[in-house]
Design a protein around this motif. Structure first.
Motif, PDB file in Angstrom:
ATOM      1  N   GLU A 119      -0.587   4.036  -2.482  1.00  0.00           N
ATOM      2  CA  GLU A 119      -1.782   4.767  -2.028  1.00  0.00           C
ATOM      3  C   GLU A 119      -1.423   5.794  -0.981  1.00  0.00           C
ATOM      4  O   GLU A 119      -1.831   6.949  -1.053  1.00  0.00           O
ATOM      5  CB  GLU A 119      -2.768   3.785  -1.387  1.00  0.00           C
ATOM      6  CG  GLU A 119      -3.759   3.170  -2.353  1.00  0.00           C
ATOM      7  CD  GLU A 119      -4.710   2.245  -1.596  1.00  0.00           C
ATOM      8  OE1 GLU A 119      -4.960   1.138  -2.098  1.00  0.00           O
ATOM      9  OE2 GLU A 119      -5.147   2.632  -0.496  1.00  0.00           O
ATOM     10  N   GLU A 120      -0.639   5.337   0.011  1.00  0.00           N
ATOM     11  CA  GLU A 120      -0.280   6.245   1.107  1.00  0.00           C
ATOM     12  C   GLU A 120       0.514   7.413   0.590  1.00  0.00           C
ATOM     13  O   GLU A 120       0.336   8.555   1.010  1.00  0.00           O
ATOM     14  CB  GLU A 120       0.556   5.506   2.150  1.00  0.00           C
ATOM     15  CG  GLU A 120      -0.282   4.686   3.112  1.00  0.00           C
ATOM     16  CD  GLU A 120       0.528   4.333   4.356  1.00  0.00           C
ATOM     17  OE1 GLU A 120       0.610   3.140   4.652  1.00  0.00           O
ATOM     18  OE2 GLU A 120       1.063   5.260   4.991  1.00  0.00           O
TER      19      GLU A 120
ATOM     20  N   LYS B 131       0.809  -1.229   0.000  1.00  0.00           N
ATOM     21  CA  LYS B 131       0.000   0.000   0.000  1.00  0.00           C
ATOM     22  C   LYS B 131       0.840   1.276   0.000  1.00  0.00           C
ATOM     23  O   LYS B 131       0.341   2.331   0.316  1.00  0.00           O
ATOM     24  CB  LYS B 131      -0.935   0.032   1.232  1.00  0.00           C
ATOM     25  CG  LYS B 131      -1.971  -1.074   1.215  1.00  0.00           C
ATOM     26  CD  LYS B 131      -3.285  -0.582   1.770  1.00  0.00           C
ATOM     27  CE  LYS B 131      -4.340  -1.661   1.629  1.00  0.00           C
ATOM     28  NZ  LYS B 131      -5.583  -1.334   2.258  1.00  0.00           N
TER      29      LYS B 131
ATOM     30  N   ARG C  34      -1.682   9.866  -1.132  1.00  0.00           N
ATOM     31  CA  ARG C  34      -2.458  10.643  -0.174  1.00  0.00           C
ATOM     32  C   ARG C  34      -1.580  11.701   0.501  1.00  0.00           C
ATOM     33  O   ARG C  34      -1.974  12.852   0.668  1.00  0.00           O
ATOM     34  CB  ARG C  34      -3.050   9.711   0.893  1.00  0.00           C
ATOM     35  CG  ARG C  34      -4.519   9.987   1.147  1.00  0.00           C
ATOM     36  CD  ARG C  34      -5.114   9.014   2.134  1.00  0.00           C
ATOM     37  NE  ARG C  34      -4.837   7.629   1.817  1.00  0.00           N
ATOM     38  CZ  ARG C  34      -4.708   6.659   2.723  1.00  0.00           C
ATOM     39  NH1 ARG C  34      -4.824   6.938   4.006  1.00  0.00           N
ATOM     40  NH2 ARG C  34      -4.460   5.414   2.361  1.00  0.00           N
TER      41      ARG C  34
END
Lengths: 437, 166
Positions: B81-82, B78, B85
């Motif tokens: 995604e992190e 992940k 963000r």
């Protein structure tokens, strides 16, 4: 501290070539924000789409100059070809048969549903007789023909307003093509020219390299097929007289579909060649008189054949290798679909857009094989222009081009009056969109 | 060379205001200007390296960005995604002035990945904005005459559609 300052100054001097200003320690106590250098601004501008850049020329003179330099336009073009195609979204250019009107339309994308007020652009030529030949790097290429049988080759960049007209050549043009020769970094116009002479008729192949002092150069050893009257005047060849430009690997070529072969002209070497089309054995009930047209999909040559109850779109994966023709998509028969089917474009989500007569669209999802027939209402927004154009003699070819800011090296517009100007289309009633993507 | 491995060494940087930052040498590698200074020095760099063009606010942001990205890259799942963000928050947290100041600092320090990101962020900000907005953003004065502006607008008529109002 002194030694450190010396070394940092040396580094700062090295950085000076990147347009930085060295702010001395004492002055830096105040928050003096230096302006971004031209190089920094260029890095930002290179990430903007073509239309935005065209409007940003109005910011100030140095921006207009920066955006217009061949160095910048080349970098931007390369960036949009290699890294980010959203910088130059595809547009469609249409041209009426009589050569009076041309139009530019945004390519059919789902986003058109969100932004229905996007206007269509209709260009009216100053007189009739403009025939579009093709496009390359955002440049649209035409030739004009009039009753006196003179021809000019014309380049137009709709985004920058650049227009360039070649010197005149006498005769009529039959086979033609336009493309970029990366060996010489030039844009070339190819035409077979036939003119009446005292002893009858004289035909030749000519190249015009767009440039300030160029002339129509003769090319020898033209294949007889390109001159043979039976071919040239065959009605089914009418759409295939305009060659299709393809840049692949090491070769930049113009390609014509002549019955069951592809005949090509290498723009760099200025030689000819040929290879066969796919699936041409007699078992398939394919008459030798039937002509298909060539298209370019994702930088590969493509054709679309009609077979019983279906069409097949083929793609040549390796240019020049007849064995590498691969079936790409099959489109089943539909009562509202008529020949010719034009495979236009493959989107980033792997959807193949195929257009049929009367502006019917077929969407082929290459990933799952699903087919969607988008029977677009004739009053729908995106087709306003098509409705407008359809009042005139029907056009046949739609040309996909990607906007750019490019002008051929060292060339300025040479038309003292605009050959083209945009006319405003009438507002139409709100559409009743009845298709899904 | 001493026996201490690279990742343990700390470099000290000093901003314009005199603030000191201790930075791991693995992070300092991404500050190419600083790395060049270290490479050029004859001895090991022990005293703080002054950065006469870089303010505390900017250096703090740059180090924050680099530390986080190093952390994401060494993570397992992940990370994308992190990171996306984090990047979005990072961009949103700055005013236009701060964005420009950060570009200047990142340019001086030659932090390649951050610069890519910042350039794209600014491009996203000014896309679809009016010419006047862009002038204000970059602090540029209009040096056209009204006639020249009109002429340009006519030439680029269609490029002016779809532009947001300020």
């Amino acid at each position: 501290m002194d030694k450190h300052m010396q070394i940092m100054n040396k580094e700062a001097k090295r950085n000076a070539s990147r347009g930085l200003e060295l702010v001395s320690c004492s002055r830096a106590r105040t928050r003096q924000l230096a302006d971004l250098s031209e190089e920094m601004i260029m890095e930002i501008l290179l990430r903007l789409p073509t239309r935005t850049l065209a409007s940003l020329k109005s910011v100030c003179r140095s921006w207009r100059n920066l955006i217009s330099t061949p160095d910048f336009t080349r970098k931007h073009l390369r960036r949009s070809c290699l890294r980010d195609s959203s910088l130059t979204p595809p547009r469609i250019f249409y041209c009426t048969h009589d050569g009076w009107y041309g139009g530019i339309e945004s390519f059919f994308q789902p986003s058109m549903l969100d932004n229905p007020s996007k206007p269509t652009k209709v260009a009216r030529f100053s007189r009739g007789g403009y025939r579009i030949v093709g496009s390359c790097h955002g440049l649209l290429c035409f030739f004009d023909s009039d009753a006196d049988h003179h021809i000019h080759a014309i380049l137009w960049n709709p985004c920058t307003g650049f227009i360039f007209q070649s010197p005149q050549i006498n005769g009529r043009s039959y086979f033609s093509g336009f493309g970029y020769d990366h060996l010489s970094d030039t844009y070339k116009f190819y035409a077979t020219i036939t003119k009446k002479v005292a002893s009858g008729v004289e035909s030749s192949a000519r190249i015009y390299t767009f440039g300030p002092t160029s002339s129509w150069r003769r090319i020898d050893d033209i294949p007889s097929t390109l001159l043979c009257p039976r071919t040239v005047y065959d009605p089914c060849m009418a759409d295939n007289l305009k060659g299709v430009f393809l840049s692949s690997g090491n070769a930049c070529t113009i390609n014509w579909c002549v019955y069951d072969v592809v005949l090509y002209f290498d723009l760099g070497k200025e030689t000819y060649g040929r290879f066969t089309l796919p699936d041409r054995d007699s078992n398939n009930g394919y008459s030798w008189t039937h002509c298909t047209s060539l298209y370019v999909l994702r930088d590969c040559l493509s054709v679309c054949y009609r077979k019983t109850q279906r069409w097949i779109v083929w793609q040549m994966k390796e240019y020049g290798e007849a064995k590498s023709w691969t079936p790409l998509a099959t489109i089943p028969f539909h009562p509202q679909l008529y020949d010719p089917l034009q495979p236009l474009y493959i989107s980033e989500s792997d959807v193949l857009f195929v257009m049929s007569r009367s502006f019917k669209l077929v969407l082929c999802n290459l990933n799952d094989g699903s087919i969607d027939f988008s029977m677009i209402d004739s009053c729908s927004n995106g087709m306003e222009f098509c409705l407008y154009l359809s009042q005139y003699s029907s056009f046949r070819m739609a040309y996909i081009f990607h906007e750019s800011l490019v002008s051929p090296n060292g060339l300025q517009s040479n038309s003292s009056k605009m050959l083209l100007h945009f006319i405003k289309s009438e507002p139409k009633p709100k559409p009743n969109l009845s298709f899904t993507w | 060379m001493s026996g201490i491995s690279d990742t343990e060494r700390m470099i000290t940087l000093k901003t314009v205001e005199g603030t000191l930052f201790d930075v791991k040498s693995s992070i300092a590698k991404d500050l190419k200007t600083v790395q060049a200074f270290i490479d050029d020095s004859d001895d090991d760099v022990t005293s703080p390296i002054p950065l006469p063009n870089v303010f505390t606010r900017e250096l703090s942001r740059i180090l924050d960005y680099l530390n986080n990205h190093h952390r994401f890259r060494s993570g397992i799942e992940k990370a994308d995604e992190e990171m996306a963000r984090y990047d979005a928050e990072f961009a949103k947290s700055m005013s236009h002035e701060e964005l420009k100041a950060l570009i200047l600092a990142a340019n001086y320090l030659n932090v390649k990945d951050l610069l890519e990101f910042l350039n794209q962020t600014v491009a996203d900000v000014i896309q679809n904005k009016s010419v006047e907005f862009v002038r204000n953003f970059f602090g540029i004065e209009n040096d056209y005459t009204p006639e020249e502006e009109e002429k340009l607008r006519n030439e680029n008529e269609w490029a002016f559609n779809g532009v947001e109002q300020d």
